[in-house]
Design an enzyme around this catalytic site. Structure first.
Site, mmCIF file in Angstrom:
data_model
loop_
_atom_site.group_PDB
_atom_site.id
_atom_site.type_symbol
_atom_site.label_atom_id
_atom_site.label_comp_id
_atom_site.label_asym_id
_atom_site.label_seq_id
_atom_site.Cartn_x
_atom_site.Cartn_y
_atom_site.Cartn_z
ATOM 1 N N ARG A 230 0.894 -1.061 0.010
ATOM 2 C CA ARG A 230 -0.042 0.135 -0.047
ATOM 3 C C ARG A 230 0.869 1.279 0.105
ATOM 4 O O ARG A 230 2.060 1.070 0.685
ATOM 5 C CB ARG A 230 -0.957 0.015 1.224
ATOM 6 C CG ARG A 230 -1.914 -0.708 1.119
ATOM 7 C CD ARG A 230 -3.185 -0.589 -0.024
ATOM 8 N NE ARG A 230 -4.221 -1.587 0.210
ATOM 9 C CZ ARG A 230 -4.235 -2.373 -0.700
ATOM 10 N NH1 ARG A 230 -3.662 -2.799 -1.606
ATOM 11 N NH2 ARG A 230 -5.515 -3.121 -0.629
ATOM 12 N N HIS A 278 -1.792 -0.079 -9.868
ATOM 13 C CA HIS A 278 -2.268 -1.115 -8.967
ATOM 14 C C HIS A 278 -2.816 -2.386 -9.681
ATOM 15 O O HIS A 278 -4.096 -2.745 -9.458
ATOM 16 C CB HIS A 278 -3.261 -0.400 -8.062
ATOM 17 C CG HIS A 278 -3.669 -1.238 -6.795
ATOM 18 N ND1 HIS A 278 -3.945 -0.397 -5.791
ATOM 19 C CD2 HIS A 278 -3.779 -2.427 -6.389
ATOM 20 C CE1 HIS A 278 -4.105 -1.237 -4.737
ATOM 21 N NE2 HIS A 278 -3.935 -2.518 -5.322
HETATM 22 P P1 NDP Z 1 -1.209 -11.281 5.220
HETATM 23 O O1 NDP Z 1 -2.286 -10.779 6.157
HETATM 24 O O2 NDP Z 1 -1.584 -12.765 4.560
HETATM 25 O O3 NDP Z 1 0.132 -11.141 5.352
HETATM 26 C C1 NDP Z 1 0.830 -10.265 5.946
HETATM 27 C C2 NDP Z 1 1.978 -10.374 6.289
HETATM 28 O O4 NDP Z 1 2.673 -9.149 6.752
HETATM 29 C C3 NDP Z 1 2.096 -11.370 7.503
HETATM 30 O O5 NDP Z 1 3.455 -12.147 7.427
HETATM 31 C C4 NDP Z 1 2.366 -10.615 8.744
HETATM 32 O O6 NDP Z 1 3.076 -11.117 9.820
HETATM 33 C C5 NDP Z 1 3.204 -9.627 8.040
HETATM 34 N N1 NDP Z 1 3.031 -8.149 8.969
HETATM 35 C C6 NDP Z 1 2.173 -7.420 9.292
HETATM 36 N N2 NDP Z 1 2.343 -6.540 10.065
HETATM 37 C C7 NDP Z 1 3.708 -6.651 10.506
HETATM 38 C C8 NDP Z 1 4.561 -6.068 11.144
HETATM 39 N N3 NDP Z 1 4.195 -4.851 11.830
HETATM 40 N N4 NDP Z 1 5.882 -6.254 11.088
HETATM 41 C C9 NDP Z 1 6.279 -7.370 10.367
HETATM 42 N N5 NDP Z 1 5.415 -8.238 9.639
HETATM 43 C C10 NDP Z 1 4.029 -7.743 9.792
HETATM 44 O O7 NDP Z 1 -1.532 -10.435 4.026
HETATM 45 P P2 NDP Z 1 -1.574 -10.906 2.189
HETATM 46 O O8 NDP Z 1 -0.287 -11.790 2.163
HETATM 47 O O9 NDP Z 1 -2.836 -11.506 1.706
HETATM 48 O O10 NDP Z 1 -1.537 -9.202 1.656
HETATM 49 C C11 NDP Z 1 -0.599 -8.343 2.060
HETATM 50 C C12 NDP Z 1 -1.032 -7.029 1.563
HETATM 51 O O11 NDP Z 1 -0.632 -6.890 -0.056
HETATM 52 C C13 NDP Z 1 -2.349 -6.647 1.544
HETATM 53 O O12 NDP Z 1 -2.830 -6.245 2.945
HETATM 54 C C14 NDP Z 1 -2.330 -5.285 0.676
HETATM 55 O O13 NDP Z 1 -2.175 -4.301 1.186
HETATM 56 C C15 NDP Z 1 -1.573 -5.671 -0.659
HETATM 57 N N6 NDP Z 1 -2.122 -6.239 -1.731
HETATM 58 C C16 NDP Z 1 -1.770 -5.532 -2.747
HETATM 59 C C17 NDP Z 1 -2.385 -5.999 -3.781
HETATM 60 C C18 NDP Z 1 -2.052 -5.340 -5.158
HETATM 61 O O14 NDP Z 1 -2.473 -5.514 -6.332
HETATM 62 N N7 NDP Z 1 -0.850 -4.536 -5.232
HETATM 63 C C19 NDP Z 1 -3.310 -7.136 -4.162
HETATM 64 C C20 NDP Z 1 -3.624 -7.643 -3.040
HETATM 65 C C21 NDP Z 1 -3.116 -7.306 -1.605
HETATM 66 P P3 NDP Z 1 2.403 -12.530 10.577
HETATM 67 O O15 NDP Z 1 2.623 -13.468 9.615
HETATM 68 O O16 NDP Z 1 3.566 -12.561 11.653
HETATM 69 O O17 NDP Z 1 1.180 -12.015 10.815
#
Ligand code: NDP
Length: 315
Positions: A230, A278
């Site tokens: 994002r 995007h």
């Molecule tokens: P998930 O919720 O499955 O994974 C998020 C990951 O980020 C997890 O490994 C989580 O850790 C880690 N994380 C979150 N907060 C922190 C932090 N403070 N410190 C360290 N690690 C952190 O999300 P997705 O993989 O499904 O999606 C990720 C993002 O991709 C979405 O939120 C969205 O913003 C973006 N996206 C973009 C798209 C595009 O077309 N550009 C399409 C779809 C999504 P943990 O495993 O420990 O919980």
């Protein structure tokens, strides 16, 4: 009585039409899907489940008895922020097809950077014929911030293509073939060994502005950035400074603070920035509606919900 499932979306044109056709077909026999504007007052009162795609939260709030909403988007930071704490639970889309599509994008743009395409593109514009030394994939370290649904699949796909990959998440992980780290020390370790840094964390209070001058200073000189998460996770001004000083070589950006990216934004014409609208992993209607239908059907039969968004964590 037939279940009426409201559909609330801010999407326009073609996308809205695609959902309006696909959702009723997929939920046939489970419930009747109705756009918010078509709901009668008793239907608004009775609704307990809604399907949403980047909805206007006022419309969600106008359904007072909602227990949960199923998002057709994977990123739900706006909903999580705007809906009241005691409001409906949020289920976001977790689609293996989306992870596949995202991992393809991550691989494609990593290869673009790995094979020095930005440099050769710039040389072509200057009619310059200069060969640069070839690096092998095993000599190009890639770091991924975020090892969730999208980050893990992307990491494994990069690994399968010969790149050494390290990843960072909030909680400790053990994933075969990947070096994984967590916490703030873990972040610096991953940054320090990222010739290409891929950002796939959700936008939360903790990750806003995470990729800033401090993070860039930990990256090796000449590193490149891919931000597919994002816009606000990245500090735009710090990125421009890091590119202009030569500390970073290139950035591929798919997400921005404001979308569409404003016409006058300096990113558009920056030679070291690739702007994408995007598109790295759009929701695939066909697979998404199937997942939504399965989740709603399972809930109606067993009362079981898929994992919901943790409002405290923000994702
Ligand atoms: P998930 O919720 O499955 O994974 C998020 C990951 O980020 C997890 O490994 C989580 O850790 C880690 N994380 C979150 N907060 C922190 C932090 N403070 N410190 C360290 N690690 C952190 O999300 P997705 O993989 O499904 O999606 C990720 C993002 O991709 C979405 O939120 C969205 O913003 C973006 N996206 C973009 C798209 C595009 O077309 N550009 C399409 C779809 C999504 P943990 O495993 O420990 O919980």
């Amino acid at each position: 009585m037939t279940l009426v499932i409201p559909f609330i979306s801010s999407a326009g044109g073609q996308e809205r039409q695609a959902w309006k056709t696909a959702l009723p077909e997929a939920l046939d026999g489970i419930g009747i899907v109705k756009p918010f504007s078509d709901l009668s007052a008793p239907e608004r009162q009775a609704a307990t489940i809604a399907i949403v795609a980047n909805p206007d939260s006022k419309e969600v709030a106008a359904l007072p008895n909602l227990k949960w909403v199923h998002s057709l988007w994977a990123g739900v930071e706006r909903l999580a922020k705007e809906l009241p704490e005691d409001g409906p639970m949020i289920v976001r889309l977790v689609d293996p097809q989306m992870a596949e599509t995202m991992s393809e994008a991550v691989l494609a743009w990593s290869l673009f950077l790995h094979r020095d395409m930005p440099c050769y593109g710039a040389q072509q514009r200057r009619s310059e014929w200069i060969e640069h030394e070839l690096k092998l994939p095993e000599e190009r370290r890639i770091g991924i911030l975020g090892l969730g649904n999208l980050g893990q699949r992307s990491a494994l796909r990069l690994r399968a293509n010969g790149f050494p990959v390290s990843g960072w998440s909030r909680s400790e992980k053990h994933i075969e073939g990947l070096e994984t780290h967590a916490g703030s020390d873990g972040l610096d370790t991953v940054l320090g060994q990222s010739d290409i840094l891929v950002v796939l964390v959700p936008l939360t209070a903790e990750t806003a502005g995470l990729v800033d001058s401090r993070a860039f200073s930990k990256l090796p000189r000449g590193a490149a950035l891919i931000n597919f998460s994002r816009g606000p996770v990245l500090n735009d001004g710090d990125l421009l400074k890091a590119l202009d000083s030569g500390h970073l070589s290139h950035a591929v950006l798919d997400v921005f603070d404001q979308e569409p990216l404003p016409q006058k934004h300096p990113f558009w014409l920056h030679e070291k920035i690739t702007v994408l609208p995007h598109i790295s992993a759009p929701t695939v209607t066909r697979t998404a509606v199937r997942i939504v239908a399965q989740n709603i059907s399972r809930y109606l039969q067993t009362g079981e919900l898929p994992e919901t968004v943790d409002r405290g964590r923000g994702y």
